[in-house]
Enzyme design. Structure first.
Site, mmCIF file in Angstrom:
data_model
loop_
_atom_site.group_PDB
_atom_site.id
_atom_site.type_symbol
_atom_site.label_atom_id
_atom_site.label_comp_id
_atom_site.label_asym_id
_atom_site.label_seq_id
_atom_site.Cartn_x
_atom_site.Cartn_y
_atom_site.Cartn_z
ATOM 1 N N ILE A 21 -36.452 27.842 81.084
ATOM 2 C CA ILE A 21 -35.111 27.040 80.796
ATOM 3 C C ILE A 21 -34.292 27.486 82.181
ATOM 4 O O ILE A 21 -34.378 28.946 82.528
ATOM 5 C CB ILE A 21 -34.602 27.411 79.555
ATOM 6 N N ASP A 22 -33.499 26.668 82.662
ATOM 7 C CA ASP A 22 -32.888 27.149 83.836
ATOM 8 C C ASP A 22 -31.646 27.756 83.352
ATOM 9 O O ASP A 22 -30.524 27.424 84.302
ATOM 10 C CB ASP A 22 -32.366 25.711 84.506
ATOM 11 N N THR A 23 -31.383 29.044 82.944
ATOM 12 C CA THR A 23 -30.464 29.837 82.750
ATOM 13 C C THR A 23 -30.426 30.876 84.189
ATOM 14 O O THR A 23 -31.667 30.844 84.776
ATOM 15 C CB THR A 23 -30.619 30.665 81.566
ATOM 16 N N ASN A 45 -30.454 35.269 69.253
ATOM 17 C CA ASN A 45 -30.863 34.935 70.627
ATOM 18 C C ASN A 45 -30.624 35.764 71.819
ATOM 19 O O ASN A 45 -31.430 35.647 72.728
ATOM 20 C CB ASN A 45 -29.774 33.776 70.934
ATOM 21 N N TYR A 99 -41.934 42.927 76.550
ATOM 22 C CA TYR A 99 -41.325 41.924 76.104
ATOM 23 C C TYR A 99 -42.078 41.094 75.098
ATOM 24 O O TYR A 99 -41.428 40.680 74.105
ATOM 25 C CB TYR A 99 -40.907 41.218 77.163
ATOM 26 N N SER A 100 -43.158 40.909 75.490
ATOM 27 C CA SER A 100 -44.290 40.159 74.568
ATOM 28 C C SER A 100 -44.355 40.601 73.345
ATOM 29 O O SER A 100 -44.239 39.968 72.197
ATOM 30 C CB SER A 100 -45.560 39.980 75.217
ATOM 31 N N ALA A 101 -44.352 42.131 73.102
ATOM 32 C CA ALA A 101 -44.489 42.890 71.773
ATOM 33 C C ALA A 101 -43.313 42.577 70.950
ATOM 34 O O ALA A 101 -43.388 42.256 69.593
ATOM 35 C CB ALA A 101 -44.566 44.323 72.189
ATOM 36 N N SER A 110 -40.420 32.444 72.252
ATOM 37 C CA SER A 110 -40.870 32.312 73.548
ATOM 38 C C SER A 110 -42.281 32.109 73.175
ATOM 39 O O SER A 110 -42.925 32.809 72.624
ATOM 40 C CB SER A 110 -40.455 33.477 74.649
ATOM 41 N N ILE A 169 -31.518 39.109 74.442
ATOM 42 C CA ILE A 169 -32.502 40.070 74.601
ATOM 43 C C ILE A 169 -31.829 41.153 75.768
ATOM 44 O O ILE A 169 -31.029 40.937 76.444
ATOM 45 C CB ILE A 169 -33.726 39.236 75.474
#
Ligand code: NDP
Length: 286
Positions: free
Chosen positions: A212-214, A113, A177-179, A164, A115
């Site tokens: 998401i509200d993190t 999980n 990030y997307s990569a 995501s 990042i």
């Protein structure tokens, strides 16, 4: 920048809530959760604790992990411990799994999980940043999986990968990030096929999340997106539930397709010459 999410007027649902989940499924299970000092990972630790699982938590910040472990024990975890360190280092990733092996002698569920930080802006040409983010967001996931696989084969366990919408469709300002999220999709989808061919009874669940509200996401997104974020507590429960049910994919929130439709909207911003100057928007497209 205000993204007229609601203005799209679309709500496409292709996620159906599982109905045969029981919290008993997690009782006594041995679970690793990475990135568990805050956000969705922290909430997953609390759910698992309440369900009576053994949890091994990982992140960099020891003080936060200590508090999460204490809370897990209060909530009824069968056991709770942590390992602190950075996933930029794949040797550390392997160490975390070995800690589970030494402590429990086996593993039932590996929840990947965590990042690392990235910026939200035009790609700046920094190849080293991409390399570092791939180490943290992708290679450490692979390393943990490789080290955990013998134990997961033995227990016929589960791998849960948190990804995501940015791992399903490309958008501007999130290239590194997307990569890393696309890499997860490619690697784990391919591995799943190999497991099926070889009759390896280890499930792989890929979790495609929207907003998401993190705390970290709220800090950078709340002024930039009109859509209401989904609650991290419910998100965490859905991830555990989909992993326990050995689902191939989770889409959360259910209206995630609407989120994917945002990507052309962002492309449009660039076409209109809109400039996003706040580098801290880095998690907008998480
Ligand atoms: P948070 O920023 O709240 O949590 C990230 C976690 O990772 C923290 O525990 C952090 O702890 C840990 N971490 C950061 N850097 C490292 C590192 N180098 N090594 C090890 N651990 C590290 O993130 P979220 O809860 O918001 O996100 C969780 C997952 O959900 C991610 O995979 C993200 O991509 C995905 N997601 C989130 C969305 C959202 O809107 N929130 C949307 C889409 C996907 P510490 O700083 O102590 O190391």
């Amino acid at each position: 920048v205000v993204i007229p999410l609601m203005g799209l007027g679309l709500a496409v649902y292709f996620y159906s809530a599982p109905d045969n989940f029981s919290e008993e499924m997690l009782r006594g299970k041995r679970v690793i959760v990475t990135g568990a000092s805050s956000g969705i990972g922290e909430q997953m630790a609390y759910h698992l604790a309440r369900m009576g699982a053994h949890v091994l938590l990982m992140a960099r910040t020891e003080a936060k992990l200590q508090k999460v472990v204490e809370r897990c024990l209060e909530l009824g975890a069968a056991s709770a411990r942590f390992v602190s360190g950075s996933m930029e280092n794949t040797a550390f990733a392997e160490e975390v799994v070995k800690e589970a092996e030494n402590t429990w002698g086996g593993l039932d569920m590996l929840i990947l999980n965590h990042i690392g930080y990235s910026y939200f802006n035009y790609f700046d040409g920094d190849v080293e940043h991409v390399r570092k983010l791939l180490e943290t967001n992708f290679l450490s996931y692979v390393a943990m999986t490789v080290t955990a696989l013998p134990m997961l084969k033995e227990s016929e366990g589960s791998i849960v990968v948190v990804s995501s919408v940015a791992g399903k469709a490309g958008g501007p300002f999130i290239a590194p990030y997307s990569a890393t999220k696309f890499a997860l999709e490619g690697f784990f989808s391919s591995l799943r096929h190999e497991f099926i061919i070889d009759n390896v009874n280890v499930s792989i669940t890929l979790c495609i999340l929207g907003f998401i509200d993190t705390d970290s996401a709220m800090r950078v997104v709340s002024h930039a997106i009109r859509a209401a974020p989904s609650p991290k507590e419910e998100c965490a429960l859905e991830i555990i539930r989909s992993g326990a049910l050995r689902q191939r994919e989770l889409h959360y929130p259910p209206s995630i397709v609407t989120g994917m439709l945002l990507l052309p909207e962002l492309h449009g911003l660039r076409a209109k010459g809109t400039r996003l100057l706040n580098k801290d928007l880095g998690q907008l497209m998480q």
